[in-house]
Write a protein that holds these residues in place. Structure first.
Motif, PDB file in Angstrom:
ATOM      1  N   GLU A  56      36.881   2.170   4.001  1.00 35.62           N
ATOM      2  CA  GLU A  56      37.074   3.616   4.214  1.00 35.62           C
ATOM      3  C   GLU A  56      38.206   4.173   3.365  1.00 35.62           C
ATOM      4  N   LEU A  57      39.272   3.382   3.224  1.00 33.10           N
ATOM      5  CA  LEU A  57      40.407   3.854   2.421  1.00 33.10           C
ATOM      6  C   LEU A  57      39.979   4.130   0.982  1.00 33.10           C
ATOM      7  N   GLY A  58      39.209   3.225   0.422  1.00 35.01           N
ATOM      8  CA  GLY A  58      38.713   3.414  -0.949  1.00 35.01           C
ATOM      9  C   GLY A  58      37.835   4.653  -1.030  1.00 35.01           C
ATOM     10  N   GLY A  59      36.989   4.818  -0.021  1.00 36.81           N
ATOM     11  CA  GLY A  59      36.085   5.969  -0.001  1.00 36.81           C
ATOM     12  C   GLY A  59      36.850   7.281   0.062  1.00 36.81           C
ATOM     13  N   VAL A  60      37.858   7.329   0.912  1.00 39.15           N
ATOM     14  CA  VAL A  60      38.637   8.568   1.065  1.00 39.15           C
ATOM     15  C   VAL A  60      39.335   8.930  -0.253  1.00 39.15           C
ATOM     16  N   THR A  61      39.919   7.923  -0.897  1.00 33.81           N
ATOM     17  CA  THR A  61      40.626   8.163  -2.158  1.00 33.81           C
ATOM     18  C   THR A  61      39.674   8.702  -3.226  1.00 33.81           C
ATOM     19  N   LEU A  62      38.543   8.038  -3.364  1.00 33.38           N
ATOM     20  CA  LEU A  62      37.599   8.448  -4.407  1.00 33.38           C
ATOM     21  C   LEU A  62      36.909   9.768  -4.054  1.00 33.38           C
ATOM     22  N   GLN A  63      36.741  10.010  -2.747  1.00 35.83           N
ATOM     23  CA  GLN A  63      36.099  11.264  -2.322  1.00 35.83           C
ATOM     24  C   GLN A  63      36.946  12.476  -2.731  1.00 35.83           C
ATOM     25  N   ALA A  64      38.266  12.306  -2.700  1.00 40.88           N
ATOM     26  CA  ALA A  64      39.144  13.405  -3.108  1.00 40.88           C
ATOM     27  C   ALA A  64      38.876  13.768  -4.570  1.00 40.88           C
ATOM     28  N   ALA A  65      38.691  12.748  -5.393  1.00 36.42           N
ATOM     29  CA  ALA A  65      38.381  13.006  -6.811  1.00 36.42           C
ATOM     30  C   ALA A  65      36.975  13.603  -6.938  1.00 36.42           C
ATOM     31  N   ASP A  81      35.422  15.455  -4.793  1.00 36.84           N
ATOM     32  CA  ASP A  81      35.438  16.856  -4.345  1.00 36.84           C
ATOM     33  C   ASP A  81      35.973  17.768  -5.453  1.00 36.84           C
ATOM     34  N   ALA A  82      36.950  17.246  -6.190  1.00 33.09           N
ATOM     35  CA  ALA A  82      37.537  18.052  -7.268  1.00 33.09           C
ATOM     36  C   ALA A  82      36.575  18.183  -8.453  1.00 33.09           C
ATOM     37  N   TYR A  83      35.749  17.149  -8.665  1.00 33.26           N
ATOM     38  CA  TYR A  83      34.795  17.168  -9.789  1.00 33.26           C
ATOM     39  C   TYR A  83      33.393  16.872  -9.267  1.00 33.26           C
ATOM     40  N   PRO A  84      32.805  17.834  -8.542  1.00 30.53           N
ATOM     41  CA  PRO A  84      31.511  17.545  -7.904  1.00 30.53           C
ATOM     42  C   PRO A  84      30.390  17.240  -8.900  1.00 30.53           C
ATOM     43  N   GLU A  85      30.562  17.645 -10.147  1.00 35.40           N
ATOM     44  CA  GLU A  85      29.502  17.381 -11.134  1.00 35.40           C
ATOM     45  C   GLU A  85      29.563  15.951 -11.680  1.00 35.40           C
ATOM     46  N   LYS A 105      28.854  12.473 -11.580  1.00 35.84           N
ATOM     47  CA  LYS A 105      27.977  11.570 -10.809  1.00 35.84           C
ATOM     48  C   LYS A 105      28.635  10.222 -10.569  1.00 35.84           C
ATOM     49  N   PHE A 106      29.446   9.772 -11.524  1.00 36.51           N
ATOM     50  CA  PHE A 106      30.027   8.439 -11.358  1.00 36.51           C
ATOM     51  C   PHE A 106      30.993   8.409 -10.171  1.00 36.51           C
ATOM     52  N   LEU A 107      31.649   9.553  -9.877  1.00 35.12           N
ATOM     53  CA  LEU A 107      32.566   9.577  -8.730  1.00 35.12           C
ATOM     54  C   LEU A 107      31.788   9.504  -7.420  1.00 35.12           C
ATOM     55  N   LYS A 108      30.651  10.189  -7.393  1.00 30.93           N
ATOM     56  CA  LYS A 108      29.805  10.154  -6.193  1.00 30.93           C
ATOM     57  C   LYS A 108      29.366   8.707  -5.930  1.00 30.93           C
ATOM     58  N   MET A 109      28.934   8.037  -6.981  1.00 33.75           N
ATOM     59  CA  MET A 109      28.501   6.654  -6.786  1.00 33.75           C
ATOM     60  C   MET A 109      29.682   5.742  -6.452  1.00 33.75           C
ATOM     61  N   ALA A 110      30.835   6.014  -7.035  1.00 36.91           N
ATOM     62  CA  ALA A 110      32.024   5.195  -6.744  1.00 36.91           C
ATOM     63  C   ALA A 110      32.361   5.272  -5.254  1.00 36.91           C
ATOM     64  N   VAL A 111      32.228   6.463  -4.667  1.00 34.39           N
ATOM     65  CA  VAL A 111      32.477   6.624  -3.226  1.00 34.39           C
ATOM     66  C   VAL A 111      31.481   5.755  -2.444  1.00 34.39           C
ATOM     67  N   GLU A 112      30.206   5.865  -2.808  1.00 34.00           N
ATOM     68  CA  GLU A 112      29.159   5.080  -2.118  1.00 34.00           C
ATOM     69  C   GLU A 112      29.480   3.592  -2.133  1.00 34.00           C
ATOM     70  N   VAL A 113      29.827   3.112  -3.323  1.00 34.00           N
ATOM     71  CA  VAL A 113      30.068   1.678  -3.495  1.00 34.00           C
ATOM     72  C   VAL A 113      31.269   1.229  -2.667  1.00 34.00           C
ATOM     73  N   ALA A 114      32.357   2.024  -2.731  1.00 33.06           N
ATOM     74  CA  ALA A 114      33.579   1.650  -2.003  1.00 33.06           C
ATOM     75  C   ALA A 114      33.331   1.640  -0.493  1.00 33.06           C
ATOM     76  N   VAL A 115      32.622   2.653  -0.003  1.00 34.50           N
ATOM     77  CA  VAL A 115      32.460   2.782   1.459  1.00 34.50           C
ATOM     78  C   VAL A 115      31.411   1.818   2.014  1.00 34.50           C
ATOM     79  N   THR A 116      30.378   1.536   1.253  1.00 35.46           N
ATOM     80  CA  THR A 116      29.217   0.856   1.878  1.00 35.46           C
ATOM     81  C   THR A 116      28.979  -0.586   1.430  1.00 35.46           C
TER      82      THR A 116
END
Ligand SMILES: [Fe+2]
Ligand SMILES: [Fe+2]
Length: 348
Positions: free
Chosen positions: A219-228, A230-234, A236-247
């Motif tokens: 969850e900690l990894g997900g929260v950190t990457l989610q902040a990035a 949210d700042a750059y919603p376009e 795609k690599f950040l969206k996937m990075a969140v998925e990978v860290a959290v799941t």
């Protein structure tokens, strides 16, 4: 200022091109032959080259081939200048490894835009390097796992390619997805930076309370990457990075963490990284376990099909298990691990 190496054996045209590139805001460096230019590539940290393809015969093409076979710290973007309407010359340029070609007479606007395209490509590579460096930094804090992240990238790449042949995945697993997965998979454990030393650095098996603390890294990894993200919603690599860290510790049967997601509720990226991460952990020697053989690791993964892992991903893994063994040997750890990482193994 960004350096651009300009190479032409005709001094008047070299001077004209130099003035033009300078007017675009770059710092030109010049050479009049391929030998001098190749030396400059090695010593001047140049990332963009514009060379006349036909200088001294085929000097521009030769230079491009030499750049492509050399190893530099970063990618070198090469544009070759070729004659207008000479299709064979254009083919020769691309065949030599040029990223782009510039037709003569040179259109100023076109050259300016092509230089910008080159900058974007070089910047993309820098982004990938930064992502990987961040992951390495997080990894280095708890354990010297050698080339764990490099292996994870390779395992994910080959597994995703194999999986893309399965019609159930062919729509979502295109080349872009595979590239993103390769780029983001090293970030799976980035949340470990938030785990206290007494747990992260404990030189033995974790007790129940410590294990609960360690589990928070997802969850900690997900929260950190989610902040990035949210700042750059376009991005795609950040969206996937969140998925990978959290799941990456979720399990197909719903008994994983942090959310206890089940089946296809777990994003595909997390399901693929889970197999890659567990295989690598099984093959590694730890304070509390020996290194398992490849066959033993395959057996454990096969037996975890449908419980820990997505059965289709296990099937794909078993079709290419030899590639995993090969990667594990090619990117073997050169240093003995000095600490523990039991989460991946514990959970199978
Ligand atoms: Fe993890
Ligand atoms: Fe890992």
């Amino acid at each position: 200022m960004t350096k651009v190496l300009i190479v032409d054996d005709n001094v008047p045209s070299l001077n004209r091109l130099t003035a033009l590139v300078s007017s675009f805001g770059y710092e030109p460096i010049t050479a009049t032959n391929e030998v001098e230019a190749f030396e400059l590539c090695g010593t001047s940290n140049v990332r963009t080259v514009i060379a006349k393809a036909s200088m001294n015969g085929t000097g521009g093409l030769d230079l491009c081939r030499k750049i492509r076979s050399a190893s530099y710290n970063g990618y070198v973007y090469v544009m070759l200048i070729t004659d207008y309407n000479d299709q064979q010359s254009v083919i020769d340029c691309l065949d030599a490894g040029a990223d782009n070609y510039v037709l003569q007479p040179i259109n100023h606007q076109e050259l300016r835009l092509q230089l910008l395209a080159g900058q974007r490509l070089v910047a993309l590579e820098s982004r990938d390097l930064i992502i990987f460096s961040m992951a390495k930094l997080a990894e280095s804090r708890d354990t010297d796992t050698g080339k764990h992240l490099e292996r994870i990238q390779e395992y994910c790449r080959v597994l995703a390619i194999e999986l893309s042949k399965d019609e159930a995945f062919e729509d979502c697993l295109d080349s872009q997805y595979i590239q993103l997965l390769q780029m983001t998979s090293p970030l799976h454990d980035i949340g470990k930076v938030g785990i206290p030393d007494r747990v992260l650095l404990k030189p033995g098996k974790l007790n129940e309370e410590e294990f609960e603390i360690m589990k928070r890294h997802a969850e900690l990894g997900g929260v950190t990457l989610q902040a990035a993200a949210d700042a750059y919603p376009e991005a795609k690599f950040l969206k996937m990075a969140v998925e990978v860290a959290v799941t990456h510790h979720e399990k197909w049967n719903g008994t994983g963490y942090p959310k206890g997601l089940r089946g296809e509720e777990i994003p595909l990226s997390g399901r693929v990284v889970a197999v890659a991460d567990v295989y690598d952990a099984l093959r590694a020697k730890r304070v509390y376990k020996p290194a398992f053989s490849h066959d033993e690791a395959c057996r454990i993964i096969r037996e975890s099909s449908g419980s820990h892992f997505d059965p289709r991903i296990v099937d794909a893994f078993l079709r290419i298990e030899q590639k995993f063994d090969h990667i594990s040997q090619q990117l073997a750890e050169c240093i003995e691990p000095i600490c523990t990482e039991q989460m991946c193994v514990e959970s199978v």
